[in-house]
Scaffold this motif. Structure first.
Motif, PDB file in Angstrom:
ATOM      1  N   GLY A  28       0.946  -1.243  -0.069  1.00 59.83           N
ATOM      2  CA  GLY A  28      -0.101   0.139  -0.002  1.00 59.83           C
ATOM      3  C   GLY A  28       0.804   1.126  -0.172  1.00 59.83           C
ATOM      4  N   ASP A  29       1.982   1.182   0.383  1.00 56.78           N
ATOM      5  CA  ASP A  29       2.977   2.183   0.270  1.00 56.78           C
ATOM      6  C   ASP A  29       3.086   2.825  -1.246  1.00 56.78           C
ATOM      7  OD1 ASP A  29       3.305   2.164   2.949  1.00 56.78           O
ATOM      8  OD2 ASP A  29       5.330   1.235   2.901  1.00 56.78           O
ATOM      9  N   ARG A  30       3.415   4.204  -1.443  1.00 55.64           N
ATOM     10  CA  ARG A  30       3.834   4.877  -2.624  1.00 55.64           C
ATOM     11  C   ARG A  30       4.895   5.636  -2.673  1.00 55.64           C
ATOM     12  NH1 ARG A  30      -0.601   9.146  -4.970  1.00 55.64           N
ATOM     13  NH2 ARG A  30       0.537  10.493  -3.065  1.00 55.64           N
ATOM     14  N   ILE A  31       5.868   5.393  -3.563  1.00 56.60           N
ATOM     15  CA  ILE A  31       7.113   6.268  -3.723  1.00 56.60           C
ATOM     16  C   ILE A  31       7.171   6.943  -5.263  1.00 56.60           C
ATOM     17  CG2 ILE A  31       9.582   5.978  -3.286  1.00 56.60           C
ATOM     18  CD1 ILE A  31       9.014   3.194  -2.385  1.00 56.60           C
ATOM     19  N   ASP A  59       7.719  -6.803  -5.734  1.00 56.79           N
ATOM     20  CA  ASP A  59       7.027  -5.974  -4.456  1.00 56.79           C
ATOM     21  C   ASP A  59       6.161  -4.854  -4.944  1.00 56.79           C
ATOM     22  OD1 ASP A  59       8.096  -8.030  -2.773  1.00 56.79           O
ATOM     23  OD2 ASP A  59       9.645  -6.782  -2.336  1.00 56.79           O
ATOM     24  N   ILE A  60       6.150  -4.608  -6.435  1.00 55.83           N
ATOM     25  CA  ILE A  60       5.600  -3.521  -7.040  1.00 55.83           C
ATOM     26  C   ILE A  60       4.200  -4.237  -7.318  1.00 55.83           C
ATOM     27  CG2 ILE A  60       5.615  -1.812  -8.737  1.00 55.83           C
ATOM     28  CD1 ILE A  60       8.490  -1.796  -8.714  1.00 55.83           C
ATOM     29  N   ASP A  61       3.240  -3.319  -7.041  1.00 59.73           N
ATOM     30  CA  ASP A  61       1.737  -3.337  -7.483  1.00 59.73           C
ATOM     31  C   ASP A  61       1.370  -2.837  -8.863  1.00 59.73           C
ATOM     32  OD1 ASP A  61      -1.063  -4.206  -6.546  1.00 59.73           O
ATOM     33  OD2 ASP A  61      -1.469  -2.183  -6.933  1.00 59.73           O
ATOM     34  N   LEU A  84       3.933   5.647 -18.994  1.00 64.28           N
ATOM     35  CA  LEU A  84       3.446   4.390 -18.450  1.00 64.28           C
ATOM     36  C   LEU A  84       2.486   4.594 -17.295  1.00 64.28           C
ATOM     37  CD1 LEU A  84       6.389   1.966 -17.471  1.00 64.28           C
ATOM     38  CD2 LEU A  84       5.167   1.969 -19.491  1.00 64.28           C
ATOM     39  N   SER A  85       1.017   4.209 -17.349  1.00 61.55           N
ATOM     40  CA  SER A  85       0.058   4.426 -16.715  1.00 61.55           C
ATOM     41  C   SER A  85      -0.432   3.240 -15.534  1.00 61.55           C
ATOM     42  CB  SER A  85      -1.366   4.824 -17.229  1.00 61.55           C
ATOM     43  OG  SER A  85      -1.301   5.964 -18.386  1.00 61.55           O
ATOM     44  N   ALA A  86      -0.583   3.634 -14.511  1.00 55.82           N
ATOM     45  CA  ALA A  86      -1.100   2.744 -13.384  1.00 55.82           C
ATOM     46  C   ALA A  86      -2.302   1.927 -14.086  1.00 55.82           C
ATOM     47  CB  ALA A  86      -1.397   3.294 -12.053  1.00 55.82           C
ATOM     48  N   ALA A  87      -2.356   0.621 -13.737  1.00 56.49           N
ATOM     49  CA  ALA A  87      -3.267  -0.121 -13.970  1.00 56.49           C
ATOM     50  C   ALA A  87      -3.720  -1.106 -12.806  1.00 56.49           C
ATOM     51  CB  ALA A  87      -2.872  -1.097 -15.180  1.00 56.49           C
TER      52      ALA A  87
END
Length: 332
Positions: A28-31, A59-61, A84-87
């Motif tokens: 759930g963390d965001r960097i 470990d990357i969502d 690149l976009s989050a999916a």
């Protein structure tokens, strides 16, 4: 340029640094930061407050990137992406004219795209080594070795230099320096033509000065954030100066320049070598090569381990000279 264009350029210049890549982790963390590269299952992300961090790819969502990237998937050639976009979980959306969603597990490498025609890019290294021995003889050896390259548009400038001084019981036993400069003109993304020269001065050996001027084609296999590999062939004019006369002859040479970042950019393996075949019947070949490993302490400091091998084969006999060097250096 009108006032509106000037203001627009300033605003774009200010907005550019605000763009950041974002990585969402499974916990759930965001960097946020800038993607340096993905290789060997590690994503190197340069952050503003924590410097460069390494993240296990598993470990990357999901993630997003607002800059062009070169992306490779299993079984596929590398492809350029606009962004690149989050999916969904374990997925990423590739935007490049069209949109395609792929599993993160299928992505094996990501490096920032580097175009042939771009603004100035400058990089280099400077390493120093000091060896002090206090046994039967007091021996001190100091060596300073550096290289740099400057690229702009289709031109590339490459410079190398080395200085070495050694004393034994207060007497200077070795004092020499070498400088080399080459200029490359690219005709395609891979092919280029090199012209350059090398100068050597030795204050204690039989040959006082040496000059080598050469030219020939080169091929760049790759050059990106992960590393580079160049292969160059040249015809050279060589001149030696020594007490009592001069000697001039020509050689054919083949050289390579290789660099590869490892373990998420923590380590850098590099190698340069040049094989010279003189047009002299008594000498078969002359080889100068080096293989090194640098550990990146931070953005600028390096610890280096270098192995040098020089060989000369003449009249059926081979003479080799080997050196192992450990030193500290800086990079930019």
């Amino acid at each position: 340029m009108g006032l509106r264009s000037v203001l627009l350029a300033i605003l774009l210049g200010l907005a550019g640094p605000l763009w950041a890549d974002t990585v969402w982790l499974n916990n759930g963390d965001r960097i946020t930061g800038n993607i340096v590269l993905l290789d060997g299952g590690k994503l190197a992300l340069k952050t503003k407050y924590a410097g460069q961090v390494l993240i296990d790819w598993k470990d990357i969502d999901t993630l997003s990137a607002e800059k062009p990237l070169l992306l490779r998937q299993e079984g596929l050639d590398s492809q350029h992406t606009q962004r690149l976009s989050a999916a969904g979980k374990g997925m990423v959306r590739i935007v490049n004219g069209t949109t395609k969603t792929v599993p993160l597990a299928s992505v094996t490498r990501i490096v920032p795209a580097r175009e042939l025609l771009r603004d100035v890019v400058w990089e280099g290294n400077l390493d120093a080594k000091l060896d002090m021995e206090r046994k039967d003889d007091d021996s001190d050896e100091f060596r300073l070795k550096g290289d740099t390259r400057l690229e702009h548009g289709r031109w590339r400038h490459v410079a190398n230099g080395e200085y070495e001084r050694e004393t034994e019981n207060g007497t200077v036993t070795d004092d020499n320096w070498t400088a080399e400069y080459d200029i490359d003109r690219f005709f395609t993304q891979h092919w280029f033509w090199r012209t350059g020269g090398e100068w050597q001065v030795d204050h204690l050996e039989f040959i006082d000065r040496a000059r080598i001027i050469g030219t020939g084609p080169g091929y760049r296999f790759w050059d990106d954030t992960l590393g580079r590999f160049d292969l160059i062939g040249q015809v050279n004019d060589v001149e030696f100066e020594y007490e009592g006369g001069d000697l001039s002859f020509r050689t054919l040479s083949l050289a390579w320049d290789f660099k590869r970042l490892l373990w998420g950019t923590r380590f850098e393996f590099y190698s340069t070598a040049e094989l010279q075949v003189p047009q002299i019947s008594d000498i078969d070949y002359v080889l100068e090569s080096e293989f090194g490993l640098r550990y990146r302490v931070n953005d600028w400091a390096r610890v280096s381990l270098l192995y040098e091998l020089d060989q000369i084969e003449a009249e059926g006999q081979r003479n080799s000279d080997e050196h192992f060097l450990i030193g500290l250096g800086v990079a930019w």
